[in-house]
Motif scaffolding. Structure first.
Motif, PDB file in Angstrom:
ATOM      1  N   VAL A 206      -4.203  -8.689  21.903  1.00 14.83           N
ATOM      2  CA  VAL A 206      -5.120  -9.613  22.563  1.00 14.83           C
ATOM      3  C   VAL A 206      -6.092  -8.864  23.472  1.00 14.83           C
ATOM      4  O   VAL A 206      -7.269  -9.218  23.544  1.00 14.83           O
ATOM      5  CB  VAL A 206      -4.335 -10.698  23.344  1.00 14.83           C
ATOM      6  N   GLY A 207      -5.637  -7.817  24.127  1.00 16.29           N
ATOM      7  CA  GLY A 207      -6.529  -7.020  24.967  1.00 16.29           C
ATOM      8  C   GLY A 207      -7.657  -6.410  24.167  1.00 16.29           C
ATOM      9  O   GLY A 207      -8.821  -6.413  24.592  1.00 16.29           O
ATOM     10  N   TYR A 208      -7.336  -5.890  23.000  1.00 15.14           N
ATOM     11  CA  TYR A 208      -8.350  -5.316  22.113  1.00 15.14           C
ATOM     12  C   TYR A 208      -9.325  -6.397  21.647  1.00 15.14           C
ATOM     13  O   TYR A 208     -10.541  -6.178  21.612  1.00 15.14           O
ATOM     14  CB  TYR A 208      -7.663  -4.659  20.914  1.00 15.14           C
ATOM     15  N   LEU A 209      -8.799  -7.570  21.312  1.00 21.87           N
ATOM     16  CA  LEU A 209      -9.661  -8.667  20.860  1.00 21.87           C
ATOM     17  C   LEU A 209     -10.592  -9.141  21.970  1.00 21.87           C
ATOM     18  O   LEU A 209     -11.755  -9.459  21.720  1.00 21.87           O
ATOM     19  CB  LEU A 209      -8.814  -9.832  20.353  1.00 21.87           C
ATOM     20  N   LEU A 210     -10.079  -9.179  23.201  1.00 16.50           N
ATOM     21  CA  LEU A 210     -10.939  -9.553  24.327  1.00 16.50           C
ATOM     22  C   LEU A 210     -12.051  -8.531  24.512  1.00 16.50           C
ATOM     23  O   LEU A 210     -13.209  -8.892  24.760  1.00 16.50           O
ATOM     24  CB  LEU A 210     -10.115  -9.672  25.612  1.00 16.50           C
ATOM     25  N   LYS A 211     -11.697  -7.261  24.378  1.00 15.49           N
ATOM     26  CA  LYS A 211     -12.703  -6.204  24.535  1.00 15.49           C
ATOM     27  C   LYS A 211     -13.755  -6.305  23.430  1.00 15.49           C
ATOM     28  O   LYS A 211     -14.942  -6.145  23.678  1.00 15.49           O
ATOM     29  CB  LYS A 211     -12.028  -4.836  24.498  1.00 15.49           C
ATOM     30  N   LYS A 212     -13.330  -6.588  22.201  1.00 11.37           N
ATOM     31  CA  LYS A 212     -14.263  -6.715  21.083  1.00 11.37           C
ATOM     32  C   LYS A 212     -15.171  -7.936  21.231  1.00 11.37           C
ATOM     33  O   LYS A 212     -16.271  -7.962  20.689  1.00 11.37           O
ATOM     34  CB  LYS A 212     -13.509  -6.815  19.750  1.00 11.37           C
ATOM     35  N   SER A 213     -14.704  -8.948  21.946  1.00 10.99           N
ATOM     36  CA  SER A 213     -15.528 -10.141  22.159  1.00 10.99           C
ATOM     37  C   SER A 213     -16.328 -10.050  23.452  1.00 10.99           C
ATOM     38  O   SER A 213     -16.841 -11.050  23.934  1.00 10.99           O
ATOM     39  CB  SER A 213     -14.670 -11.402  22.145  1.00 10.99           C
ATOM     40  N   ASN A 214     -16.417  -8.833  23.991  1.00 10.32           N
ATOM     41  CA  ASN A 214     -17.256  -8.520  25.144  1.00 10.32           C
ATOM     42  C   ASN A 214     -16.747  -9.126  26.450  1.00 10.32           C
ATOM     43  O   ASN A 214     -17.525  -9.481  27.323  1.00 10.32           O
ATOM     44  CB  ASN A 214     -18.702  -8.942  24.887  1.00 10.32           C
ATOM     45  N   ALA A 215     -15.449  -9.266  26.586  1.00 11.01           N
ATOM     46  CA  ALA A 215     -14.858  -9.758  27.832  1.00 11.01           C
ATOM     47  C   ALA A 215     -14.550  -8.558  28.705  1.00 11.01           C
ATOM     48  O   ALA A 215     -13.739  -7.706  28.348  1.00 11.01           O
ATOM     49  CB  ALA A 215     -13.589 -10.546  27.536  1.00 11.01           C
ATOM     50  N   TYR A 216     -15.225  -8.483  29.824  1.00  7.10           N
ATOM     51  CA  TYR A 216     -14.991  -7.381  30.747  1.00  7.10           C
ATOM     52  C   TYR A 216     -15.289  -7.843  32.167  1.00  7.10           C
ATOM     53  O   TYR A 216     -15.938  -8.860  32.380  1.00  7.10           O
ATOM     54  CB  TYR A 216     -15.882  -6.187  30.408  1.00  7.10           C
ATOM     55  N   LYS A 217     -14.775  -7.103  33.126  1.00  2.00           N
ATOM     56  CA  LYS A 217     -15.065  -7.342  34.535  1.00  2.00           C
ATOM     57  C   LYS A 217     -15.448  -6.017  35.157  1.00  2.00           C
ATOM     58  O   LYS A 217     -14.931  -4.976  34.792  1.00  2.00           O
ATOM     59  CB  LYS A 217     -13.847  -7.917  35.238  1.00  2.00           C
TER      60      LYS A 217
ATOM     61  N   HIS B  16     -21.410 -13.780  28.756  1.00  2.00           N
ATOM     62  CA  HIS B  16     -21.280 -12.515  28.042  1.00  2.00           C
ATOM     63  C   HIS B  16     -20.127 -12.518  27.036  1.00  2.00           C
ATOM     64  O   HIS B  16     -20.148 -11.769  26.074  1.00  2.00           O
ATOM     65  CB  HIS B  16     -21.091 -11.358  29.021  1.00  2.00           C
ATOM     66  N   ILE B  17     -19.139 -13.344  27.264  1.00  2.00           N
ATOM     67  CA  ILE B  17     -17.967 -13.377  26.385  1.00  2.00           C
ATOM     68  C   ILE B  17     -18.277 -14.222  25.157  1.00  2.00           C
ATOM     69  O   ILE B  17     -18.701 -15.361  25.267  1.00  2.00           O
ATOM     70  CB  ILE B  17     -16.730 -13.931  27.109  1.00  2.00           C
ATOM     71  N   ASN B  18     -18.075 -13.643  23.999  1.00  2.00           N
ATOM     72  CA  ASN B  18     -18.288 -14.349  22.734  1.00  2.00           C
ATOM     73  C   ASN B  18     -16.965 -15.002  22.335  1.00  2.00           C
ATOM     74  O   ASN B  18     -16.154 -14.410  21.632  1.00  2.00           O
ATOM     75  CB  ASN B  18     -18.770 -13.357  21.669  1.00  2.00           C
ATOM     76  N   TRP B  19     -16.745 -16.234  22.785  1.00  2.00           N
ATOM     77  CA  TRP B  19     -15.473 -16.906  22.538  1.00  2.00           C
ATOM     78  C   TRP B  19     -15.285 -17.227  21.056  1.00  2.00           C
ATOM     79  O   TRP B  19     -14.155 -17.275  20.572  1.00  2.00           O
ATOM     80  CB  TRP B  19     -15.370 -18.172  23.386  1.00  2.00           C
ATOM     81  N   GLN B  20     -16.357 -17.447  20.320  1.00  2.00           N
ATOM     82  CA  GLN B  20     -16.227 -17.718  18.891  1.00  2.00           C
ATOM     83  C   GLN B  20     -15.723 -16.486  18.162  1.00  2.00           C
ATOM     84  O   GLN B  20     -14.918 -16.582  17.231  1.00  2.00           O
ATOM     85  CB  GLN B  20     -17.556 -18.191  18.310  1.00  2.00           C
ATOM     86  N   ARG B  21     -16.199 -15.330  18.559  1.00  2.00           N
ATOM     87  CA  ARG B  21     -15.738 -14.083  17.944  1.00  2.00           C
ATOM     88  C   ARG B  21     -14.263 -13.821  18.276  1.00  2.00           C
ATOM     89  O   ARG B  21     -13.512 -13.334  17.463  1.00  2.00           O
ATOM     90  CB  ARG B  21     -16.596 -12.920  18.403  1.00  2.00           C
TER      91      ARG B  21
END
Length: 93
Positions: free
Chosen positions: A27-38, A87-92
């Motif tokens: 899930v961490g990798y998927l969040l990073k790929k969907s541009n989720a960052y702080k 910034h987070i692409n939730w669909q991706r």
């Protein structure tokens, strides 16, 4: 055994299950790929994990803050900004 200690044990067991799920499905990798960052503060994965656990334990974010429960390690604004980030692409994800 008291009801409180039994509830704590169940919550700890559930938290371990969620941790295993997050590791198994990256899930961490998927969040990073969907541009989720702080930029600073608590990591996105921690925020997402807490929100994920709230859904499956039947708890409510607003009521936890209203009851002044200290189970959540971040402020309410952090959760709302994370969920509403453009910034987070939730669909991706």
């Amino acid at each position: 055994m008291s009801i409180v200690s039994q509830k704590v044990k169940e919550e700890n067991r559930f938290s371990l299950t969620v941790d295993n799920f997050f590791k198994m499905f990256s899930v961490g990798y998927l969040l990073k790929k969907s541009n989720a960052y702080k930029d600073k503060g608590i990591p996105c994965l921690t925020v997402f994990k807490v929100l994920f656990e709230l859904v499956f334990t039947g708890k409510n974010l607003f009521m936890n803050y209203k009851a002044e429960s200290f189970d959540i390690p971040f402020a309410r604004d952090v959760a709302y900004r994370f969920l509403n980030s453009i910034h987070i692409n939730w669909q991706r994800f």
